[in-house]
Design a protein around this motif. Structure first.
Motif, PDB file in Angstrom:
ATOM      1  N   PRO A  80     -20.031  76.682-109.222  1.00 36.87           N
ATOM      2  CA  PRO A  80     -19.432  76.482-107.908  1.00 36.87           C
ATOM      3  C   PRO A  80     -19.701  77.680-106.999  1.00 36.87           C
ATOM      4  CG  PRO A  80     -17.781  76.296-109.667  1.00 36.87           C
ATOM      5  CD  PRO A  80     -19.061  76.727-110.295  1.00 36.87           C
ATOM      6  N   ALA A  81     -19.956  77.410-105.730  1.00 38.32           N
ATOM      7  CA  ALA A  81     -20.189  78.489-104.765  1.00 38.32           C
ATOM      8  C   ALA A  81     -18.887  79.214-104.454  1.00 38.32           C
ATOM      9  CB  ALA A  81     -20.800  77.921-103.488  1.00 38.32           C
ATOM     10  N   GLN A  82     -17.784  78.508-104.539  1.00 39.96           N
ATOM     11  CA  GLN A  82     -16.468  79.074-104.270  1.00 39.96           C
ATOM     12  C   GLN A  82     -15.617  78.917-105.527  1.00 39.96           C
ATOM     13  OE1 GLN A  82     -14.343  76.913-101.279  1.00 39.96           O
ATOM     14  NE2 GLN A  82     -12.467  78.077-101.534  1.00 39.96           N
ATOM     15  N   THR A  83     -14.812  79.914-105.821  1.00 40.85           N
ATOM     16  CA  THR A  83     -13.876  79.792-106.938  1.00 40.85           C
ATOM     17  C   THR A  83     -12.474  80.035-106.405  1.00 40.85           C
ATOM     18  OG1 THR A  83     -14.247  82.108-107.517  1.00 40.85           O
ATOM     19  CG2 THR A  83     -15.465  80.469-108.775  1.00 40.85           C
ATOM     20  N   PRO A  84     -11.477  79.507-107.047  1.00 39.18           N
ATOM     21  CA  PRO A  84     -11.559  78.643-108.212  1.00 39.18           C
ATOM     22  C   PRO A  84     -11.916  77.214-107.833  1.00 39.18           C
ATOM     23  CG  PRO A  84      -9.273  78.883-107.570  1.00 39.18           C
ATOM     24  CD  PRO A  84     -10.078  79.758-106.644  1.00 39.18           C
ATOM     25  N   VAL A  85     -12.377  76.484-108.818  1.00 36.57           N
ATOM     26  CA  VAL A  85     -12.571  75.039-108.696  1.00 36.57           C
ATOM     27  C   VAL A  85     -11.820  74.420-109.869  1.00 36.57           C
ATOM     28  CG1 VAL A  85     -14.212  73.127-108.805  1.00 36.57           C
ATOM     29  CG2 VAL A  85     -14.775  75.188-107.509  1.00 36.57           C
ATOM     30  N   THR A  86     -10.968  73.474-109.546  1.00 36.72           N
ATOM     31  CA  THR A  86     -10.165  72.775-110.545  1.00 36.72           C
ATOM     32  C   THR A  86     -10.589  71.313-110.556  1.00 36.72           C
ATOM     33  OG1 THR A  86      -8.322  74.275-110.065  1.00 36.72           O
ATOM     34  CG2 THR A  86      -7.802  72.256-111.267  1.00 36.72           C
ATOM     35  N   VAL A  87     -10.906  70.808-111.736  1.00 41.56           N
ATOM     36  CA  VAL A  87     -11.333  69.420-111.885  1.00 41.56           C
ATOM     37  C   VAL A  87     -10.430  68.764-112.926  1.00 41.56           C
ATOM     38  CG1 VAL A  87     -13.231  67.875-112.487  1.00 41.56           C
ATOM     39  CG2 VAL A  87     -13.720  70.075-111.385  1.00 41.56           C
ATOM     40  N   LEU A  88      -9.767  67.701-112.514  1.00 44.53           N
ATOM     41  CA  LEU A  88      -8.896  66.967-113.424  1.00 44.53           C
ATOM     42  C   LEU A  88      -9.607  65.703-113.876  1.00 44.53           C
ATOM     43  CD1 LEU A  88      -6.093  66.772-114.729  1.00 44.53           C
ATOM     44  CD2 LEU A  88      -5.409  65.389-112.760  1.00 44.53           C
ATOM     45  N   LEU A  89      -9.735  65.577-115.181  1.00 47.46           N
ATOM     46  CA  LEU A  89     -10.361  64.399-115.780  1.00 47.46           C
ATOM     47  C   LEU A  89      -9.273  63.538-116.402  1.00 47.46           C
ATOM     48  CD1 LEU A  89     -13.207  66.292-117.656  1.00 47.46           C
ATOM     49  CD2 LEU A  89     -13.362  65.170-115.436  1.00 47.46           C
ATOM     50  N   ASP A  90      -9.427  62.216-116.301  1.00 40.30           N
ATOM     51  CA  ASP A  90      -8.464  61.342-116.959  1.00 40.30           C
ATOM     52  C   ASP A  90      -8.856  61.164-118.423  1.00 40.30           C
ATOM     53  OD1 ASP A  90     -10.498  59.402-117.031  1.00 40.30           O
ATOM     54  OD2 ASP A  90      -9.635  58.228-115.397  1.00 40.30           O
TER      55      ASP A  90
END
Length: 117
Positions: A80-90
């Motif tokens: 990611p170019a910017q942090t943080p990145v949060t990704v929620l997976l089901d």
């Protein structure tokens, strides 16, 4: 939940205690945080990792990864170019939420609904 972060990111460091609190509250639920660090310097990741491990709740469902490790492989694409990145997976591995930067308080309700239902 995937959490992409660096030790050089003040927002990332500020967010880690919030993630630990949520993880403690969801103990026993089918929820895991995979914290993917992408520091260029392994030593910075290791120093912060020692502290982080002391602060995690017992039996925490938390996995730490350093993306620069020669043995690390993932399908997450470019950093990611910017942090943080949060990704929620089901439960089926589908992306339900992707946030760059801080997760707004009202979005945690959506995360909780997915975790607890």
């Amino acid at each position: 939940m995937l959490f992409f972060w660096t030790t050089q990111c003040p927002v990332c460091l500020d967010k880690l205690p919030e993630l630990r609190r949520n993880l403690a509250g969801w103990s026993g639920q089918p929820f895991v945080i995979v914290a993917v660090n992408h520091d260029a310097d392994r030593a910075a990741y290791d120093r912060y990792g020692q502290l982080r491990r002391q602060l995690l709740p017992p039996n925490a469902q938390w996995i730490d990864l350093w993306r620069g490790d020669p043995g690390h492989r993932d399908d997450a694409g470019p950093l990611p170019a910017q942090t943080p990145v949060t990704v929620l997976l089901d439960r089926d591995g589908q992306v339900r939420l992707r946030v760059a930067g801080r997760v707004a308080p009202e979005l945690w309700d959506e995360v909780a609904a997915l975790v607890l239902n």
